[in-house]
Design a protein around this motif. Structure first.
Motif, short mmCIF file in Angstrom:
data_model
loop_
_atom_site.label_atom_id
_atom_site.label_comp_id
_atom_site.label_asym_id
_atom_site.label_seq_id
_atom_site.Cartn_x
_atom_site.Cartn_y
_atom_site.Cartn_z
N GLN A 15 0.81 -1.21 0.00
CA GLN A 15 0.00 0.00 0.00
C GLN A 15 0.85 1.27 0.00
O GLN A 15 1.87 1.32 0.69
CB GLN A 15 -0.88 -0.04 1.26
N GLN A 16 0.42 2.29 -0.74
CA GLN A 16 1.10 3.58 -0.69
C GLN A 16 0.51 4.42 0.44
O GLN A 16 -0.55 4.11 0.96
CB GLN A 16 0.89 4.34 -2.00
N ASP A 17 1.19 5.49 0.79
CA ASP A 17 0.69 6.45 1.80
C ASP A 17 0.43 5.80 3.15
O ASP A 17 -0.50 6.17 3.86
CB ASP A 17 -0.61 7.15 1.32
N VAL A 18 1.23 4.80 3.50
CA VAL A 18 1.10 4.16 4.82
C VAL A 18 2.30 4.54 5.67
O VAL A 18 3.44 4.47 5.21
CB VAL A 18 1.05 2.63 4.72
N SER A 19 2.05 4.94 6.92
CA SER A 19 3.12 5.15 7.88
C SER A 19 3.02 4.06 8.92
O SER A 19 2.00 3.94 9.59
CB SER A 19 2.97 6.50 8.58
#
Ligand code: ADP
Ligand code: FDM
Ligand code: MG
Length: 216
Positions: free
Chosen positions: A176-180
């Motif tokens: 997944q993108q935009d995951v911290s």
């Protein structure tokens, strides 16, 4: 009257296993963003107050039975019925903090190991929902989580289910993108500082005149 376009808000999702500290951190984030002058809304899924939410609540408490696919689609429908108001709030500049979202949705359903309920199947009804600007995954070991109290009485609160959920969260957040990914085993204050840093970065990068994106 100003002619400049309204700056949109950010859609901030907090995910993780039971007792990772999601609800505590959502409240602290809400307070910190409010102190910075933002208009903030904190919502959670499932939203147990709607008619669909009441069916979900009864299922989670073990008072009713549902087919695995059927309950999955109800959880998704519960997001769809609230998606319009999320979009409106974001367009009006509100910061929307969400406690659990589509990621919990796919992971808990796929963890049941029902042969016709794969991660791919589970993701389909999520396509087109508002896409988070940032997803904070609170990662915690089973040992740390256990220190925070035993299992409650709800349907998925057992070791076997939590182990599979943990593995599947790992699987989906690798792609997944935009995951911290946040180490949720630290103190409440330390975790809160990390979250505030990640969210500040997200808000600074946000195209505030662009629209909210959609999950694909
Ligand atoms: P979740 O919403 O993820 O289930 P909660 O925020 O309800 O988790 O927290 C579960 C329990 O753990 C609560 O008793 C809370 O006070 C405690 N807790 C939350 N974060 C921490 C932390 N970083 N360290 C120790 N205890 C915590
Ligand atoms: N859950 C939550 C799902 O199975 N699917 C979903 O789409 C969502 C949002 O419901 F066991 C599960 C995850 C958890 C339960 O618990 C809700 P909390 O304590 O209300 O977060
Ligand atoms: Mg909670």
């Amino acid at each position: 009257q100003s002619t400049s376009p309204t700056r949109r808000g950010a859609l901030i999702v907090v995910e993780g296993l039971d007792r990772a500290g999601k609800s505590s951190q959502c409240e602290m984030l809400r307070d910190s963003l409010s102190r910075q002058g933002h208009v903030v809304k904190y919502i959670r899924f499932p939203d147990r107050t709607t008619p669909i939410g009441k069916l979900i609540d009864s299922y989670l408490r073990g008072s009713s039975h549902q087919d695995d696919h059927s309950i999955h689609l109800l959880f998704s429908a519960n997001r769809w019925e609230i998606s319009k108001s999320i979009e409106e709030d974001i367009a009006n500049g509100t910061m929307v903090i969400v406690d659990r979202y589509s990621y919990s949705g796919v992971v808990y359903s796929a963890a049941k190991a029902n042969p016709t309920l794969s991660l791919e199947w589970a993701w389909r009804p999520e396509i087109g929902l508002p896409r988070p600007d940032i997803c904070l995954f609170l990662r915690i070991s089973p040992e740390e989580a256990a220190k925070r109290g035993g299992f409650g009485a709800e349907r998925y609160e057992n070791g076997e289910m939590q182990t599979r959920v943990r593995e599947l969260f790992q699987t989906i957040f690798e792609k997944q993108q935009d995951v911290s990914i946040i180490d949720a085993g630290k103190s409440i204050e330390e975790v809160s500082q990390e979250i505030q840093g990640a969210v500040a970065g997200c808000i600074a990068r946000l195209d505030v005149t662009g629209a909210l994106r959609k999950l694909g």
